[in-house]
Design a protein around this motif. Structure first.
Motif, PDB file in Angstrom:
ATOM      1  N   ARG A  75       0.821  -1.295   0.058  1.00 35.51           N
ATOM      2  CA  ARG A  75       0.187  -0.056   0.053  1.00 35.51           C
ATOM      3  C   ARG A  75       0.881   1.322  -0.090  1.00 35.51           C
ATOM      4  O   ARG A  75       2.140   1.106  -0.029  1.00 35.51           O
ATOM      5  N   ASP A  76       0.141   2.375   0.059  1.00 35.35           N
ATOM      6  CA  ASP A  76       0.707   3.639  -0.141  1.00 35.35           C
ATOM      7  C   ASP A  76       1.398   4.018   1.233  1.00 35.35           C
ATOM      8  O   ASP A  76       2.364   4.779   1.360  1.00 35.35           O
ATOM      9  N   ASP A  77       1.322   3.171   2.357  1.00 33.99           N
ATOM     10  CA  ASP A  77       1.875   3.491   3.665  1.00 33.99           C
ATOM     11  C   ASP A  77       2.829   2.416   3.926  1.00 33.99           C
ATOM     12  O   ASP A  77       3.145   2.336   5.105  1.00 33.99           O
ATOM     13  N   SER A  78       3.277   1.670   2.904  1.00 39.29           N
ATOM     14  CA  SER A  78       4.274   0.541   2.773  1.00 39.29           C
ATOM     15  C   SER A  78       4.047  -0.645   3.418  1.00 39.29           C
ATOM     16  O   SER A  78       4.726  -1.616   3.418  1.00 39.29           O
ATOM     17  N   ARG A  79       2.796  -0.986   4.025  1.00 37.47           N
ATOM     18  CA  ARG A  79       2.246  -2.008   4.660  1.00 37.47           C
ATOM     19  C   ARG A  79       2.253  -3.195   3.447  1.00 37.47           C
ATOM     20  O   ARG A  79       1.577  -2.927   2.438  1.00 37.47           O
ATOM     21  N   ILE A  80       2.818  -4.247   3.564  1.00 34.27           N
ATOM     22  CA  ILE A  80       3.115  -5.230   2.681  1.00 34.27           C
ATOM     23  C   ILE A  80       2.475  -6.733   3.177  1.00 34.27           C
ATOM     24  O   ILE A  80       2.721  -7.118   4.138  1.00 34.27           O
ATOM     25  N   THR A  81       1.551  -7.248   2.406  1.00 30.27           N
ATOM     26  CA  THR A  81       0.890  -8.412   2.863  1.00 30.27           C
ATOM     27  C   THR A  81       0.698  -9.564   1.700  1.00 30.27           C
ATOM     28  O   THR A  81       0.784  -9.233   0.594  1.00 30.27           O
TER      29      THR A  81
END
Length: 344
Positions: A336-342
């Motif tokens: 995501r744009d807030d760097s959360r990676i899943t």
């Protein structure tokens, strides 16, 4: 009042890396460490003479936070880890000819002293991760980050690690400028109960589980004035780390190393690099490219072609722009744009 001033200073310092280029200057492969299971829990006294530690291998020597292009640290730092059904054990050994420390208040801004730091993100999503700092007086600062500072994250300074135990042992004399010291060692016990609230990862971990982790040592250049150690004005701290970040910012969890848990209690166990590391690196490269694009155009790019970013051979991420940000997906991984990676 003093603690508030120090906290404000810490937040200012934390934001300084944002003034530099967004992405790391290089992408060194994250380091990996195989953490064996302890047959007997080590005593947390700062001394690394327990039989349990003999089975645990030492890590590589720490290097400069920016990577191998920078000079090697002038003093050696290394760490080792163990685990059992109660929690994670961390030991570190640091060469230091001039032992000094000033802070005695818990949750002070410890990195203003020479310190040792641990950063831990069990589920590896870049969000909700823990940080622990301690100095040679065994004064600690534990805090929880909702997400990295660069993404608008907030430090939850009131957070306390449940059941945490720390200790230091000095090979020399503290705050005595008349002699030459050898160094100090650190022992940390981080209980699984103190990790459950910040991760969905299984605790205790299973054989082969991998978590994101990194370690940092802050060192300051000093002179001696009136018999006391004084920082050299205008010189920033040195940041010596286990797994290089590529940029002067520890709050880039995607560059941390991996701890791989093993149920074996001795012997050599092979470390298995994360097979998804290449995909994760691509998505983070796109994330930083989107940040640069947004700064110039006040919006995010809708496609890779519009972004003007050439994807590597591993594949082209698909981008979905939302009202407030974006999501990019590649091979079942999404950032995501807030760097959360899943992983979907």
């Amino acid at each position: 009042m003093l603690s508030r001033v120090w906290l404000a200073l810490a937040l200012i310092i934390a934001v300084l890396p944002l003034l530099a280029a967004d992405g790391p200057a290089e992408h060194p492969a994250p380091r990996g460490y195989v953490c064996l299971k302890a047959e007997k829990s080590p005593v947390i006294d700062g001394k690394l003479d327990d039989d349990a530690w003999k089975a645990a291998p030492w890590s590589e020597d720490f290097g400069d936070i920016e990577g191998e292009k920078k000079p090697k640290p002038r003093y050696r730092t290394r760490m080792k880890m163990l685990w059992d059904d109660k929690g994670l054990y961390i030991a570190a050994e640091m060469e230091e000819p001039h032992l000094w420390a000033t802070f005695t208040q818990h949750d002070a801004v410890i990195f203003q002293d020479p310190d040792f730091e641990v950063f831990l993100d069990p589920d590896g999503d870049n969000h909700l991760y823990g940080e622990l700092e301690l100095n040679a007086k065994n004064t600690t600062w534990d805090l929880l980050l909702s997400k990295p500072y660069k993404d608008g994250g907030k430090a939850l300074n009131g957070w306390e690690i449940i059941g945490l135990k720390t200790a230091v042992a000095l090979d020399g004399t503290l705050n005595d400028s008349t002699d030459t010291d050898k160094g100090w060692s650190v022992e940390i016990f981080w209980p699984w109960d103190g990790l459950k609230e910040m991760s969905n990862a299984a605790t205790p971990p299973k054989d082969g589980d991998q978590w994101r982790i990194n370690f940092s040592r802050v060192e300051w250049d000093t002179t001696i004035e009136n018999g006391k150690y004084v920082k050299v004005k205008g010189k920033p701290e040195h940041n010596w780390v286990w797994s290089p970040q590529g940029v002067i910012d520890m709050h880039r969890p995607e560059r941390w190393g991996y701890v791989q848990f093993s149920t074996k209690t001795s012997g050599k166990v092979a470390y298995t690099p994360d097979p998804a590391q290449g995909v994760k690196d691509v998505l983070h490269e796109l994330y930083y490219a989107q940040r640069d694009y947004q700064k110039k155009n006040n919006r995010f790019a809708k496609t890779v072609a519009e972004l003007g970013w050439k994807p590597p051979k591993i594949g082209t991420p698909e981008i979905e722009v939302t009202r407030n940000g974006f999501e990019a997906t590649l091979k079942a991984w999404t950032i995501r744009d807030d760097s959360r990676i899943t992983n979907k």
